[in-house]
Design a protein around this motif. Structure first.
Motif, PDB file in Angstrom:
ATOM      1  N   LEU A 124      -0.654   7.187   2.215  1.00  0.00           N
ATOM      2  CA  LEU A 124      -2.451   8.077   1.831  1.00  0.00           C
ATOM      3  C   LEU A 124      -2.196   9.219   1.295  1.00  0.00           C
ATOM      4  O   LEU A 124      -1.802   9.819   2.661  1.00  0.00           O
ATOM      5  CB  LEU A 124      -2.974   7.202   3.187  1.00  0.00           C
ATOM      6  CG  LEU A 124      -2.952   5.585   2.859  1.00  0.00           C
ATOM      7  CD1 LEU A 124      -4.060   4.265   4.099  1.00  0.00           C
ATOM      8  CD2 LEU A 124      -3.951   4.786   1.763  1.00  0.00           C
TER       9      LEU A 124
ATOM     10  N   PRO B 290       0.781  -1.421   0.191  1.00  0.00           N
ATOM     11  CA  PRO B 290       0.115  -0.340   0.017  1.00  0.00           C
ATOM     12  C   PRO B 290       0.849   1.214  -0.148  1.00  0.00           C
ATOM     13  O   PRO B 290       2.200   1.078   0.515  1.00  0.00           O
ATOM     14  CB  PRO B 290      -0.804   0.058   1.021  1.00  0.00           C
ATOM     15  CG  PRO B 290      -0.463  -2.319   1.586  1.00  0.00           C
ATOM     16  CD  PRO B 290       0.531  -2.140   0.947  1.00  0.00           C
TER      17      PRO B 290
ATOM     18  N   HIS C  61      -8.321  10.795   1.270  1.00  0.00           N
ATOM     19  CA  HIS C  61      -8.947  10.783   2.480  1.00  0.00           C
ATOM     20  C   HIS C  61      -9.783  11.031   3.426  1.00  0.00           C
ATOM     21  O   HIS C  61      -9.968  10.419   3.984  1.00  0.00           O
ATOM     22  CB  HIS C  61      -7.847   9.337   3.328  1.00  0.00           C
ATOM     23  CG  HIS C  61      -7.156   7.825   2.642  1.00  0.00           C
ATOM     24  ND1 HIS C  61      -8.435   6.542   2.066  1.00  0.00           N
ATOM     25  CD2 HIS C  61      -6.563   7.957   1.178  1.00  0.00           C
ATOM     26  CE1 HIS C  61      -7.971   6.046   1.108  1.00  0.00           C
ATOM     27  NE2 HIS C  61      -6.576   7.039   0.822  1.00  0.00           N
TER      28      HIS C  61
ATOM     29  N   GLU D  57      -4.886   1.440   5.749  1.00  0.00           N
ATOM     30  CA  GLU D  57      -5.928   1.893   5.021  1.00  0.00           C
ATOM     31  C   GLU D  57      -6.935   0.598   5.396  1.00  0.00           C
ATOM     32  O   GLU D  57      -8.567   1.656   4.922  1.00  0.00           O
ATOM     33  CB  GLU D  57      -5.708   1.188   3.287  1.00  0.00           C
ATOM     34  CG  GLU D  57      -6.567   1.425   2.499  1.00  0.00           C
ATOM     35  CD  GLU D  57      -6.505   1.027   0.925  1.00  0.00           C
ATOM     36  OE1 GLU D  57      -7.089   1.206   0.102  1.00  0.00           O
ATOM     37  OE2 GLU D  57      -5.382   0.271   0.455  1.00  0.00           O
TER      38      GLU D  57
ATOM     39  N   GLN E 188      -8.444   3.334   8.432  1.00  0.00           N
ATOM     40  CA  GLN E 188      -9.022   4.229   7.959  1.00  0.00           C
ATOM     41  C   GLN E 188     -10.627   3.819   7.440  1.00  0.00           C
ATOM     42  O   GLN E 188     -11.464   5.259   7.284  1.00  0.00           O
ATOM     43  CB  GLN E 188      -8.085   5.060   6.975  1.00  0.00           C
ATOM     44  CG  GLN E 188      -6.945   5.378   7.573  1.00  0.00           C
ATOM     45  CD  GLN E 188      -5.863   5.749   5.892  1.00  0.00           C
ATOM     46  OE1 GLN E 188      -6.200   5.481   5.343  1.00  0.00           O
ATOM     47  NE2 GLN E 188      -4.959   7.024   6.776  1.00  0.00           N
TER      48      GLN E 188
END
Length: 437
Positions: free
Chosen positions: A49, A46, A54, A168, A171
């Motif tokens: 982010l 990943p 987000h 992720e 979140q």
């Protein structure tokens, strides 16, 4: 071509599988030519982010770059050169172990140890700690949403030490509690230490360069309301805004404010107490307090002796004295001798201009990390603009209590607070994540 990220399993360190407790952990490595401020991401890993993707509102501040894992750390572990996570630095992957991480099972190299000590008790204006509780850095931070916890964890540490993609998933949750709050002790390679509060105090006593005593943090169920003796200036407004005082409750903390202490004796202070925090300051610039600046220092020190708990008492006890740049160099030296610590300088910066500054002597954790030197020309400029109104168009300096307000945030590790104040989340922000890039 040998992949730089290898899956491996360490016996005895992994808890039963769950969405946040994978049984296989992948440590992504960095390319040998990469610097310590970047991590190489692979197609299966990943990516960091981006806050814009987000959350609709972010809270930004500068943060030190996270060191990448050493390029040979993952292959070495896979080949069995290190069979225990305590044999590598939990923060960067180095094998140059200097000490052990106080919160989680794993080693620490000297640079990561120094960064961890510097950032451990630093808080942002949002009321949460400003750096990762594992590595002391990080760009995008995951916020623990337990109402009594203020810790954050960076995306890189969570994805590396728990499993790729964990950040992720966190979140996407409506509510997430961190690795120090979870009922189970292990998540992937991340294993909470037993009695980590004792371990943290021992770590600070052993490694910190400051000679002041660091108190062991207090579990939530043992935290009592804050009892404050405020000398000369009154800090009730600032402590209430931080959630330490509850105005509608007799058991919601207390501030005893005393302006003139000339005739105050020990018996009175003992009757008013006991106290957890003693605060005092010289008057704001441009205000005539009726005494010399040194009078405030020596009276503060006298009453501080009356309020201190007996020697050897483990009860957390904090103090702070603030000089609004009024003490002479000789008085500053006297303050350092009497209070047994060096001062730090906090500035009121608006735009590119310095509008005010204070010197602070305190034993509150992380106050020293907020130091920013004030040049002689800047100090002279401030002292020449201290009239009652100041020059036309210039705003008056903020009061000393306003400048040091956020220095009280580390006390949340020791005392009860009563509200998730309005600055913790705006109506547009998304709980569980903040971007510090």
């Amino acid at each position: 071509m040998t992949p730089l990220g290898l899956c491996f399993r360490l016996p005895g360190l992994l808890a039963p599988a769950s969405p946040l407790e994978p049984t296989a952990v992948s440590i992504p490595g960095a390319h040998p030519s990469s610097t310590c401020s970047s991590i190489t991401h692979h197609p299966w890993e990943p990516r960091l982010l981006a806050a814009s993707a987000h959350c609709s509102s972010t809270m930004a501040h500068s943060s030190p770059a996270k060191p990448s894992l050493e390029p040979w750390a993952a292959p070495a572990l896979a080949l069995g050169r290190a069979t225990r996570v305590r044999d590598i630095c939990l923060c960067c992957g180095s094998f140059q172990i200097y000490t052990q991480h106080p919160l989680f099972v794993g080693g620490m190299c000297i640079p990561c140890k120094d960064k961890f000590l510097e950032t451990l008790f630093q808080y942002d204006d949002d009321g949460y700690q400003g750096f990762c509780s594992i590595c002391g850095s990080g760009d995008t931070l995951l916020i623990c949403e337990s109402p009594d916890c203020t810790r954050c964890y960076c995306v890189e540490c969570v994805d590396v030490l728990v499993s790729p993609g964990t950040a992720e998933r966190v979140q996407s949750m409506s509510f997430w509690v961190c690795f120090l709050c979870l009922p189970f002790s292990s998540s992937g390679l991340l294993q909470r230490r037993r009695k980590w509060r004792d371990q943290l105090k021992a770590f600070q006593d052993r490694e910190a360069v400051n000679s002041l005593e660091i108190y062991k943090t207090v579990p939530v169920w043992k935290r009592a309301p804050l009892q404050v003796l405020s000398l000369f200036g009154n800090i009730k407004k600032e402590l209430t805004s931080l959630g330490f005082l509850e105005t509608d409750s007799a058991s919601g903390g207390r501030v005893k404010h005393v302006e003139d202490v000339t005739n105050t004796v020990r018996r009175e202070v003992e009757e008013w107490g006991p106290f957890d925090l003693v605060y005092g300051s010289t008057p704001p610039q441009g205000c005539d307090g009726g005494h010399s600046p040194a009078w405030y220092l020596f009276q503060f020190h006298r009453l501080l002796q009356y309020a201190c708990p007996p020697p050897g008492d483990p009860k957390p006890f904090f103090w702070m004295f603030v000089d609004t740049l009024l003490l002479s160099p000789e008085d500053q030296d006297a303050a350092t001798r009497f209070l047994e610590t060096e001062p730090v300088t906090l500035q009121d910066i608006r735009g590119e201009a310095v509008h005010g500054a204070v010197r602070v002597w305190s034993n509150i954790p992380a106050v020293r990390s907020k130091h920013k030197a004030l040049g002689p020309d800047e100090e002279l400029a401030l002292l020449t603009h201290t009239g009652p109104a100041g020059p036309p168009g210039r705003r008056l300096p903020a009061g000393p209590a306003t400048l040091v307000k956020n220095c009280f945030l580390p006390l949340r590790e020791y005392f009860k607070y009563f509200s998730q104040n309005s600055f913790l989340f705006t109506s547009e922000s998304r709980p569980g994540e903040k971007d510090t890039s």
